[in-house]
Write a protein that holds these residues in place. Structure first.
Motif, PDB file in Angstrom:
ATOM      1  N   HIS A   1     -39.502   2.067  54.606  1.00 11.78           N
ATOM      2  CA  HIS A   1     -39.965   2.055  53.218  1.00 11.78           C
ATOM      3  C   HIS A   1     -38.729   1.980  52.341  1.00 11.78           C
ATOM      4  CE1 HIS A   1     -42.225   2.755  49.603  1.00 11.78           C
ATOM      5  NE2 HIS A   1     -41.529   3.861  49.338  1.00 11.78           N
ATOM      6  N   CYS A   2     -38.565   0.871  51.632  1.00 15.06           N
ATOM      7  CA  CYS A   2     -37.356   0.638  50.861  1.00 15.06           C
ATOM      8  C   CYS A   2     -37.418   1.364  49.520  1.00 15.06           C
ATOM      9  CB  CYS A   2     -37.154  -0.863  50.646  1.00 15.06           C
ATOM     10  SG  CYS A   2     -36.707  -1.714  52.181  1.00 15.06           S
ATOM     11  N   GLU A   3     -36.651   2.400  49.411  1.00 16.27           N
ATOM     12  CA  GLU A   3     -36.544   3.172  48.182  1.00 16.27           C
ATOM     13  C   GLU A   3     -35.201   3.891  48.162  1.00 16.27           C
ATOM     14  OE1 GLU A   3     -36.921   6.757  48.705  1.00 16.27           O
ATOM     15  OE2 GLU A   3     -37.008   6.246  50.815  1.00 16.27           O
TER      16      GLU A   3
ATOM     17  N   CYS B   1     -37.762  -4.372  54.988  1.00 10.04           N
ATOM     18  CA  CYS B   1     -38.667  -3.535  54.194  1.00 10.04           C
ATOM     19  C   CYS B   1     -40.120  -3.791  54.637  1.00 10.04           C
ATOM     20  CB  CYS B   1     -38.540  -3.852  52.717  1.00 10.04           C
ATOM     21  SG  CYS B   1     -36.879  -3.635  52.032  1.00 10.04           S
TER      22      CYS B   1
ATOM     23  N   SER C   1     -42.229  -1.066  50.046  1.00  9.42           N
ATOM     24  CA  SER C   1     -41.156  -0.929  49.073  1.00  9.42           C
ATOM     25  C   SER C   1     -41.702  -0.411  47.755  1.00  9.42           C
ATOM     26  CB  SER C   1     -40.470  -2.288  48.859  1.00  9.42           C
ATOM     27  OG  SER C   1     -39.514  -2.220  47.822  1.00  9.42           O
TER      28      SER C   1
ATOM     29  N   TYR D   1     -40.096  -7.066  47.447  1.00  9.97           N
ATOM     30  CA  TYR D   1     -39.069  -6.958  48.476  1.00  9.97           C
ATOM     31  C   TYR D   1     -39.644  -6.728  49.873  1.00  9.97           C
ATOM     32  CZ  TYR D   1     -36.368  -6.379  44.250  1.00  9.97           C
ATOM     33  OH  TYR D   1     -35.827  -6.568  43.005  1.00  9.97           O
ATOM     34  N   VAL D   2     -40.934  -6.596  49.994  1.00  4.70           N
ATOM     35  CA  VAL D   2     -41.569  -6.383  51.294  1.00  4.70           C
ATOM     36  C   VAL D   2     -41.311  -7.595  52.192  1.00  4.70           C
ATOM     37  CG1 VAL D   2     -43.771  -6.112  52.504  1.00  4.70           C
ATOM     38  CG2 VAL D   2     -43.343  -4.861  50.374  1.00  4.70           C
TER      39      VAL D   2
ATOM     40  N   VAL E   1     -33.245  -5.364  54.305  1.00  8.62           N
ATOM     41  CA  VAL E   1     -32.804  -4.382  53.323  1.00  8.62           C
ATOM     42  C   VAL E   1     -31.418  -4.711  52.788  1.00  8.62           C
ATOM     43  CG1 VAL E   1     -32.381  -1.926  52.898  1.00  8.62           C
ATOM     44  CG2 VAL E   1     -34.148  -2.620  54.517  1.00  8.62           C
TER      45      VAL E   1
ATOM     46  N   PHE F   1     -32.400   0.608  44.296  1.00 11.49           N
ATOM     47  CA  PHE F   1     -33.682   1.312  44.396  1.00 11.49           C
ATOM     48  C   PHE F   1     -33.655   2.658  43.682  1.00 11.49           C
ATOM     49  CE2 PHE F   1     -34.069  -1.363  48.326  1.00 11.49           C
ATOM     50  CZ  PHE F   1     -35.179  -2.081  47.913  1.00 11.49           C
TER      51      PHE F   1
END
Length: 263
Positions: free
Chosen positions: A151-153, A175, A178, A183-184, A188, A198
């Motif tokens: 999970h991109c954060e 990702c 996200s 960005y999914v 990354v 992020f």
């Protein structure tokens, strides 16, 4: 030489041989303790112990691993969690393979004790979506994180900032979800290299949430004040109407005088 000389000159040779036997047992016990291999694993000595525990349906990392372990292979099992201080006694560990498991979480301090010696860490093909910021603190190893549902954060960005990703698999760290849908599916590192931060999204989201909370609080206070004023105005109006409905003072005095004259 001193012990042998004492044994040869001893009057009681049986006592000397007994001491020698006990000493040998103690030495063998120490060696077996240092090199004990978990029954479910296979161990070989290659300038240090190589512990092979691949595809054994393990749900936890074996305990009491040989202290001279230099390679630990735990891939293709069913391990789900890596507790802190799991490898703290393995000061010579250079390679750790935890790929193709079901790992969902790694505690801060999991790699404590091996941060200086470890050179390769493989966590690919697991179920990791996030990690605590200090998971890999002081770790010098090259790390594989590919094929996990990341999970991109902000927290992931902070983890990667302190990490040496394996260059061969770096573009496979993507990702899955996200904070920004656009960005999914993207690697990354490519997203971060494009200048995306992020943590800025995190701060903006927090600021918006605080603004909404303050607006709701202000609205509630305003609504209460308006209600309070209207309620008081209504009470005041009713009170005035009640006073108006009462007989006037002069009328009451005139009726009183009339009643007095009759008596």
């Amino acid at each position: 030489m001193g012990a042998s000389h004492r044994c040869r000159s001893s009057i009681k040779p049986d006592s000397c041989s007994s001491r020698s036997f006990v000493g040998t047992l103690w030495l063998l016990s120490g060696i077996m303790t240092a090199y004990a291999c978990p029954k479910i694993c296979h161990c070989t000595d290659r300038n240090g112990v190589v512990v092979q525990c691949t595809s054994q349906n393990l749900e936890n990392i074996p305990l009491n691993l040989p202290k001279d372990t230099v390679v630990l292979l735990l891939s293709s099992n069913r391990i789900r969690h890596i507790p802190k201080e799991t490898f703290t006694e393995l000061h010579r560990l250079r390679e750790l393979d935890l790929s193709h498991n079901a790992i969902e979480s790694v505690e801060v301090g999991a790699f404590q004790g091996i941060s200086d010696s470890l050179r390769t860490l493989d966590l690919s093909n697991n179920h990791l979506s996030s990690l605590p910021k200090d998971t890999f603190a002081k770790l010098h190893a090259r790390v594989r994180l590919s094929h996990n549902p990341w999970h991109c954060e902000c927290s992931l960005q902070e983890v990667l900032r302190e990490l040496r990703l394996d260059p061969e698999t770096v573009n496979e760290v993507s990702c899955s979800t996200s904070v920004q849908e656009e960005y999914v599916g993207r690697p990354v590192i490519q997203v971060l290299d494009s200048g995306i931060n992020f943590c800025n999204f995190h701060h903006k989201t927090t600021d918006v949430a605080m603004f909404v909370a303050m607006f709701c609080w202000f609205s509630m206070v305003t609504a209460y004040i308006v209600y309070y004023i209207k309620h008081n105005q209504e009470d005041a109006r009713r009170h005035m109407e009640y006073l108006k409905s009462l007989p006037s003072t002069s009328h009451v005095s005139k009726d009183y005088d009339t009643a007095s004259s009759m008596f």
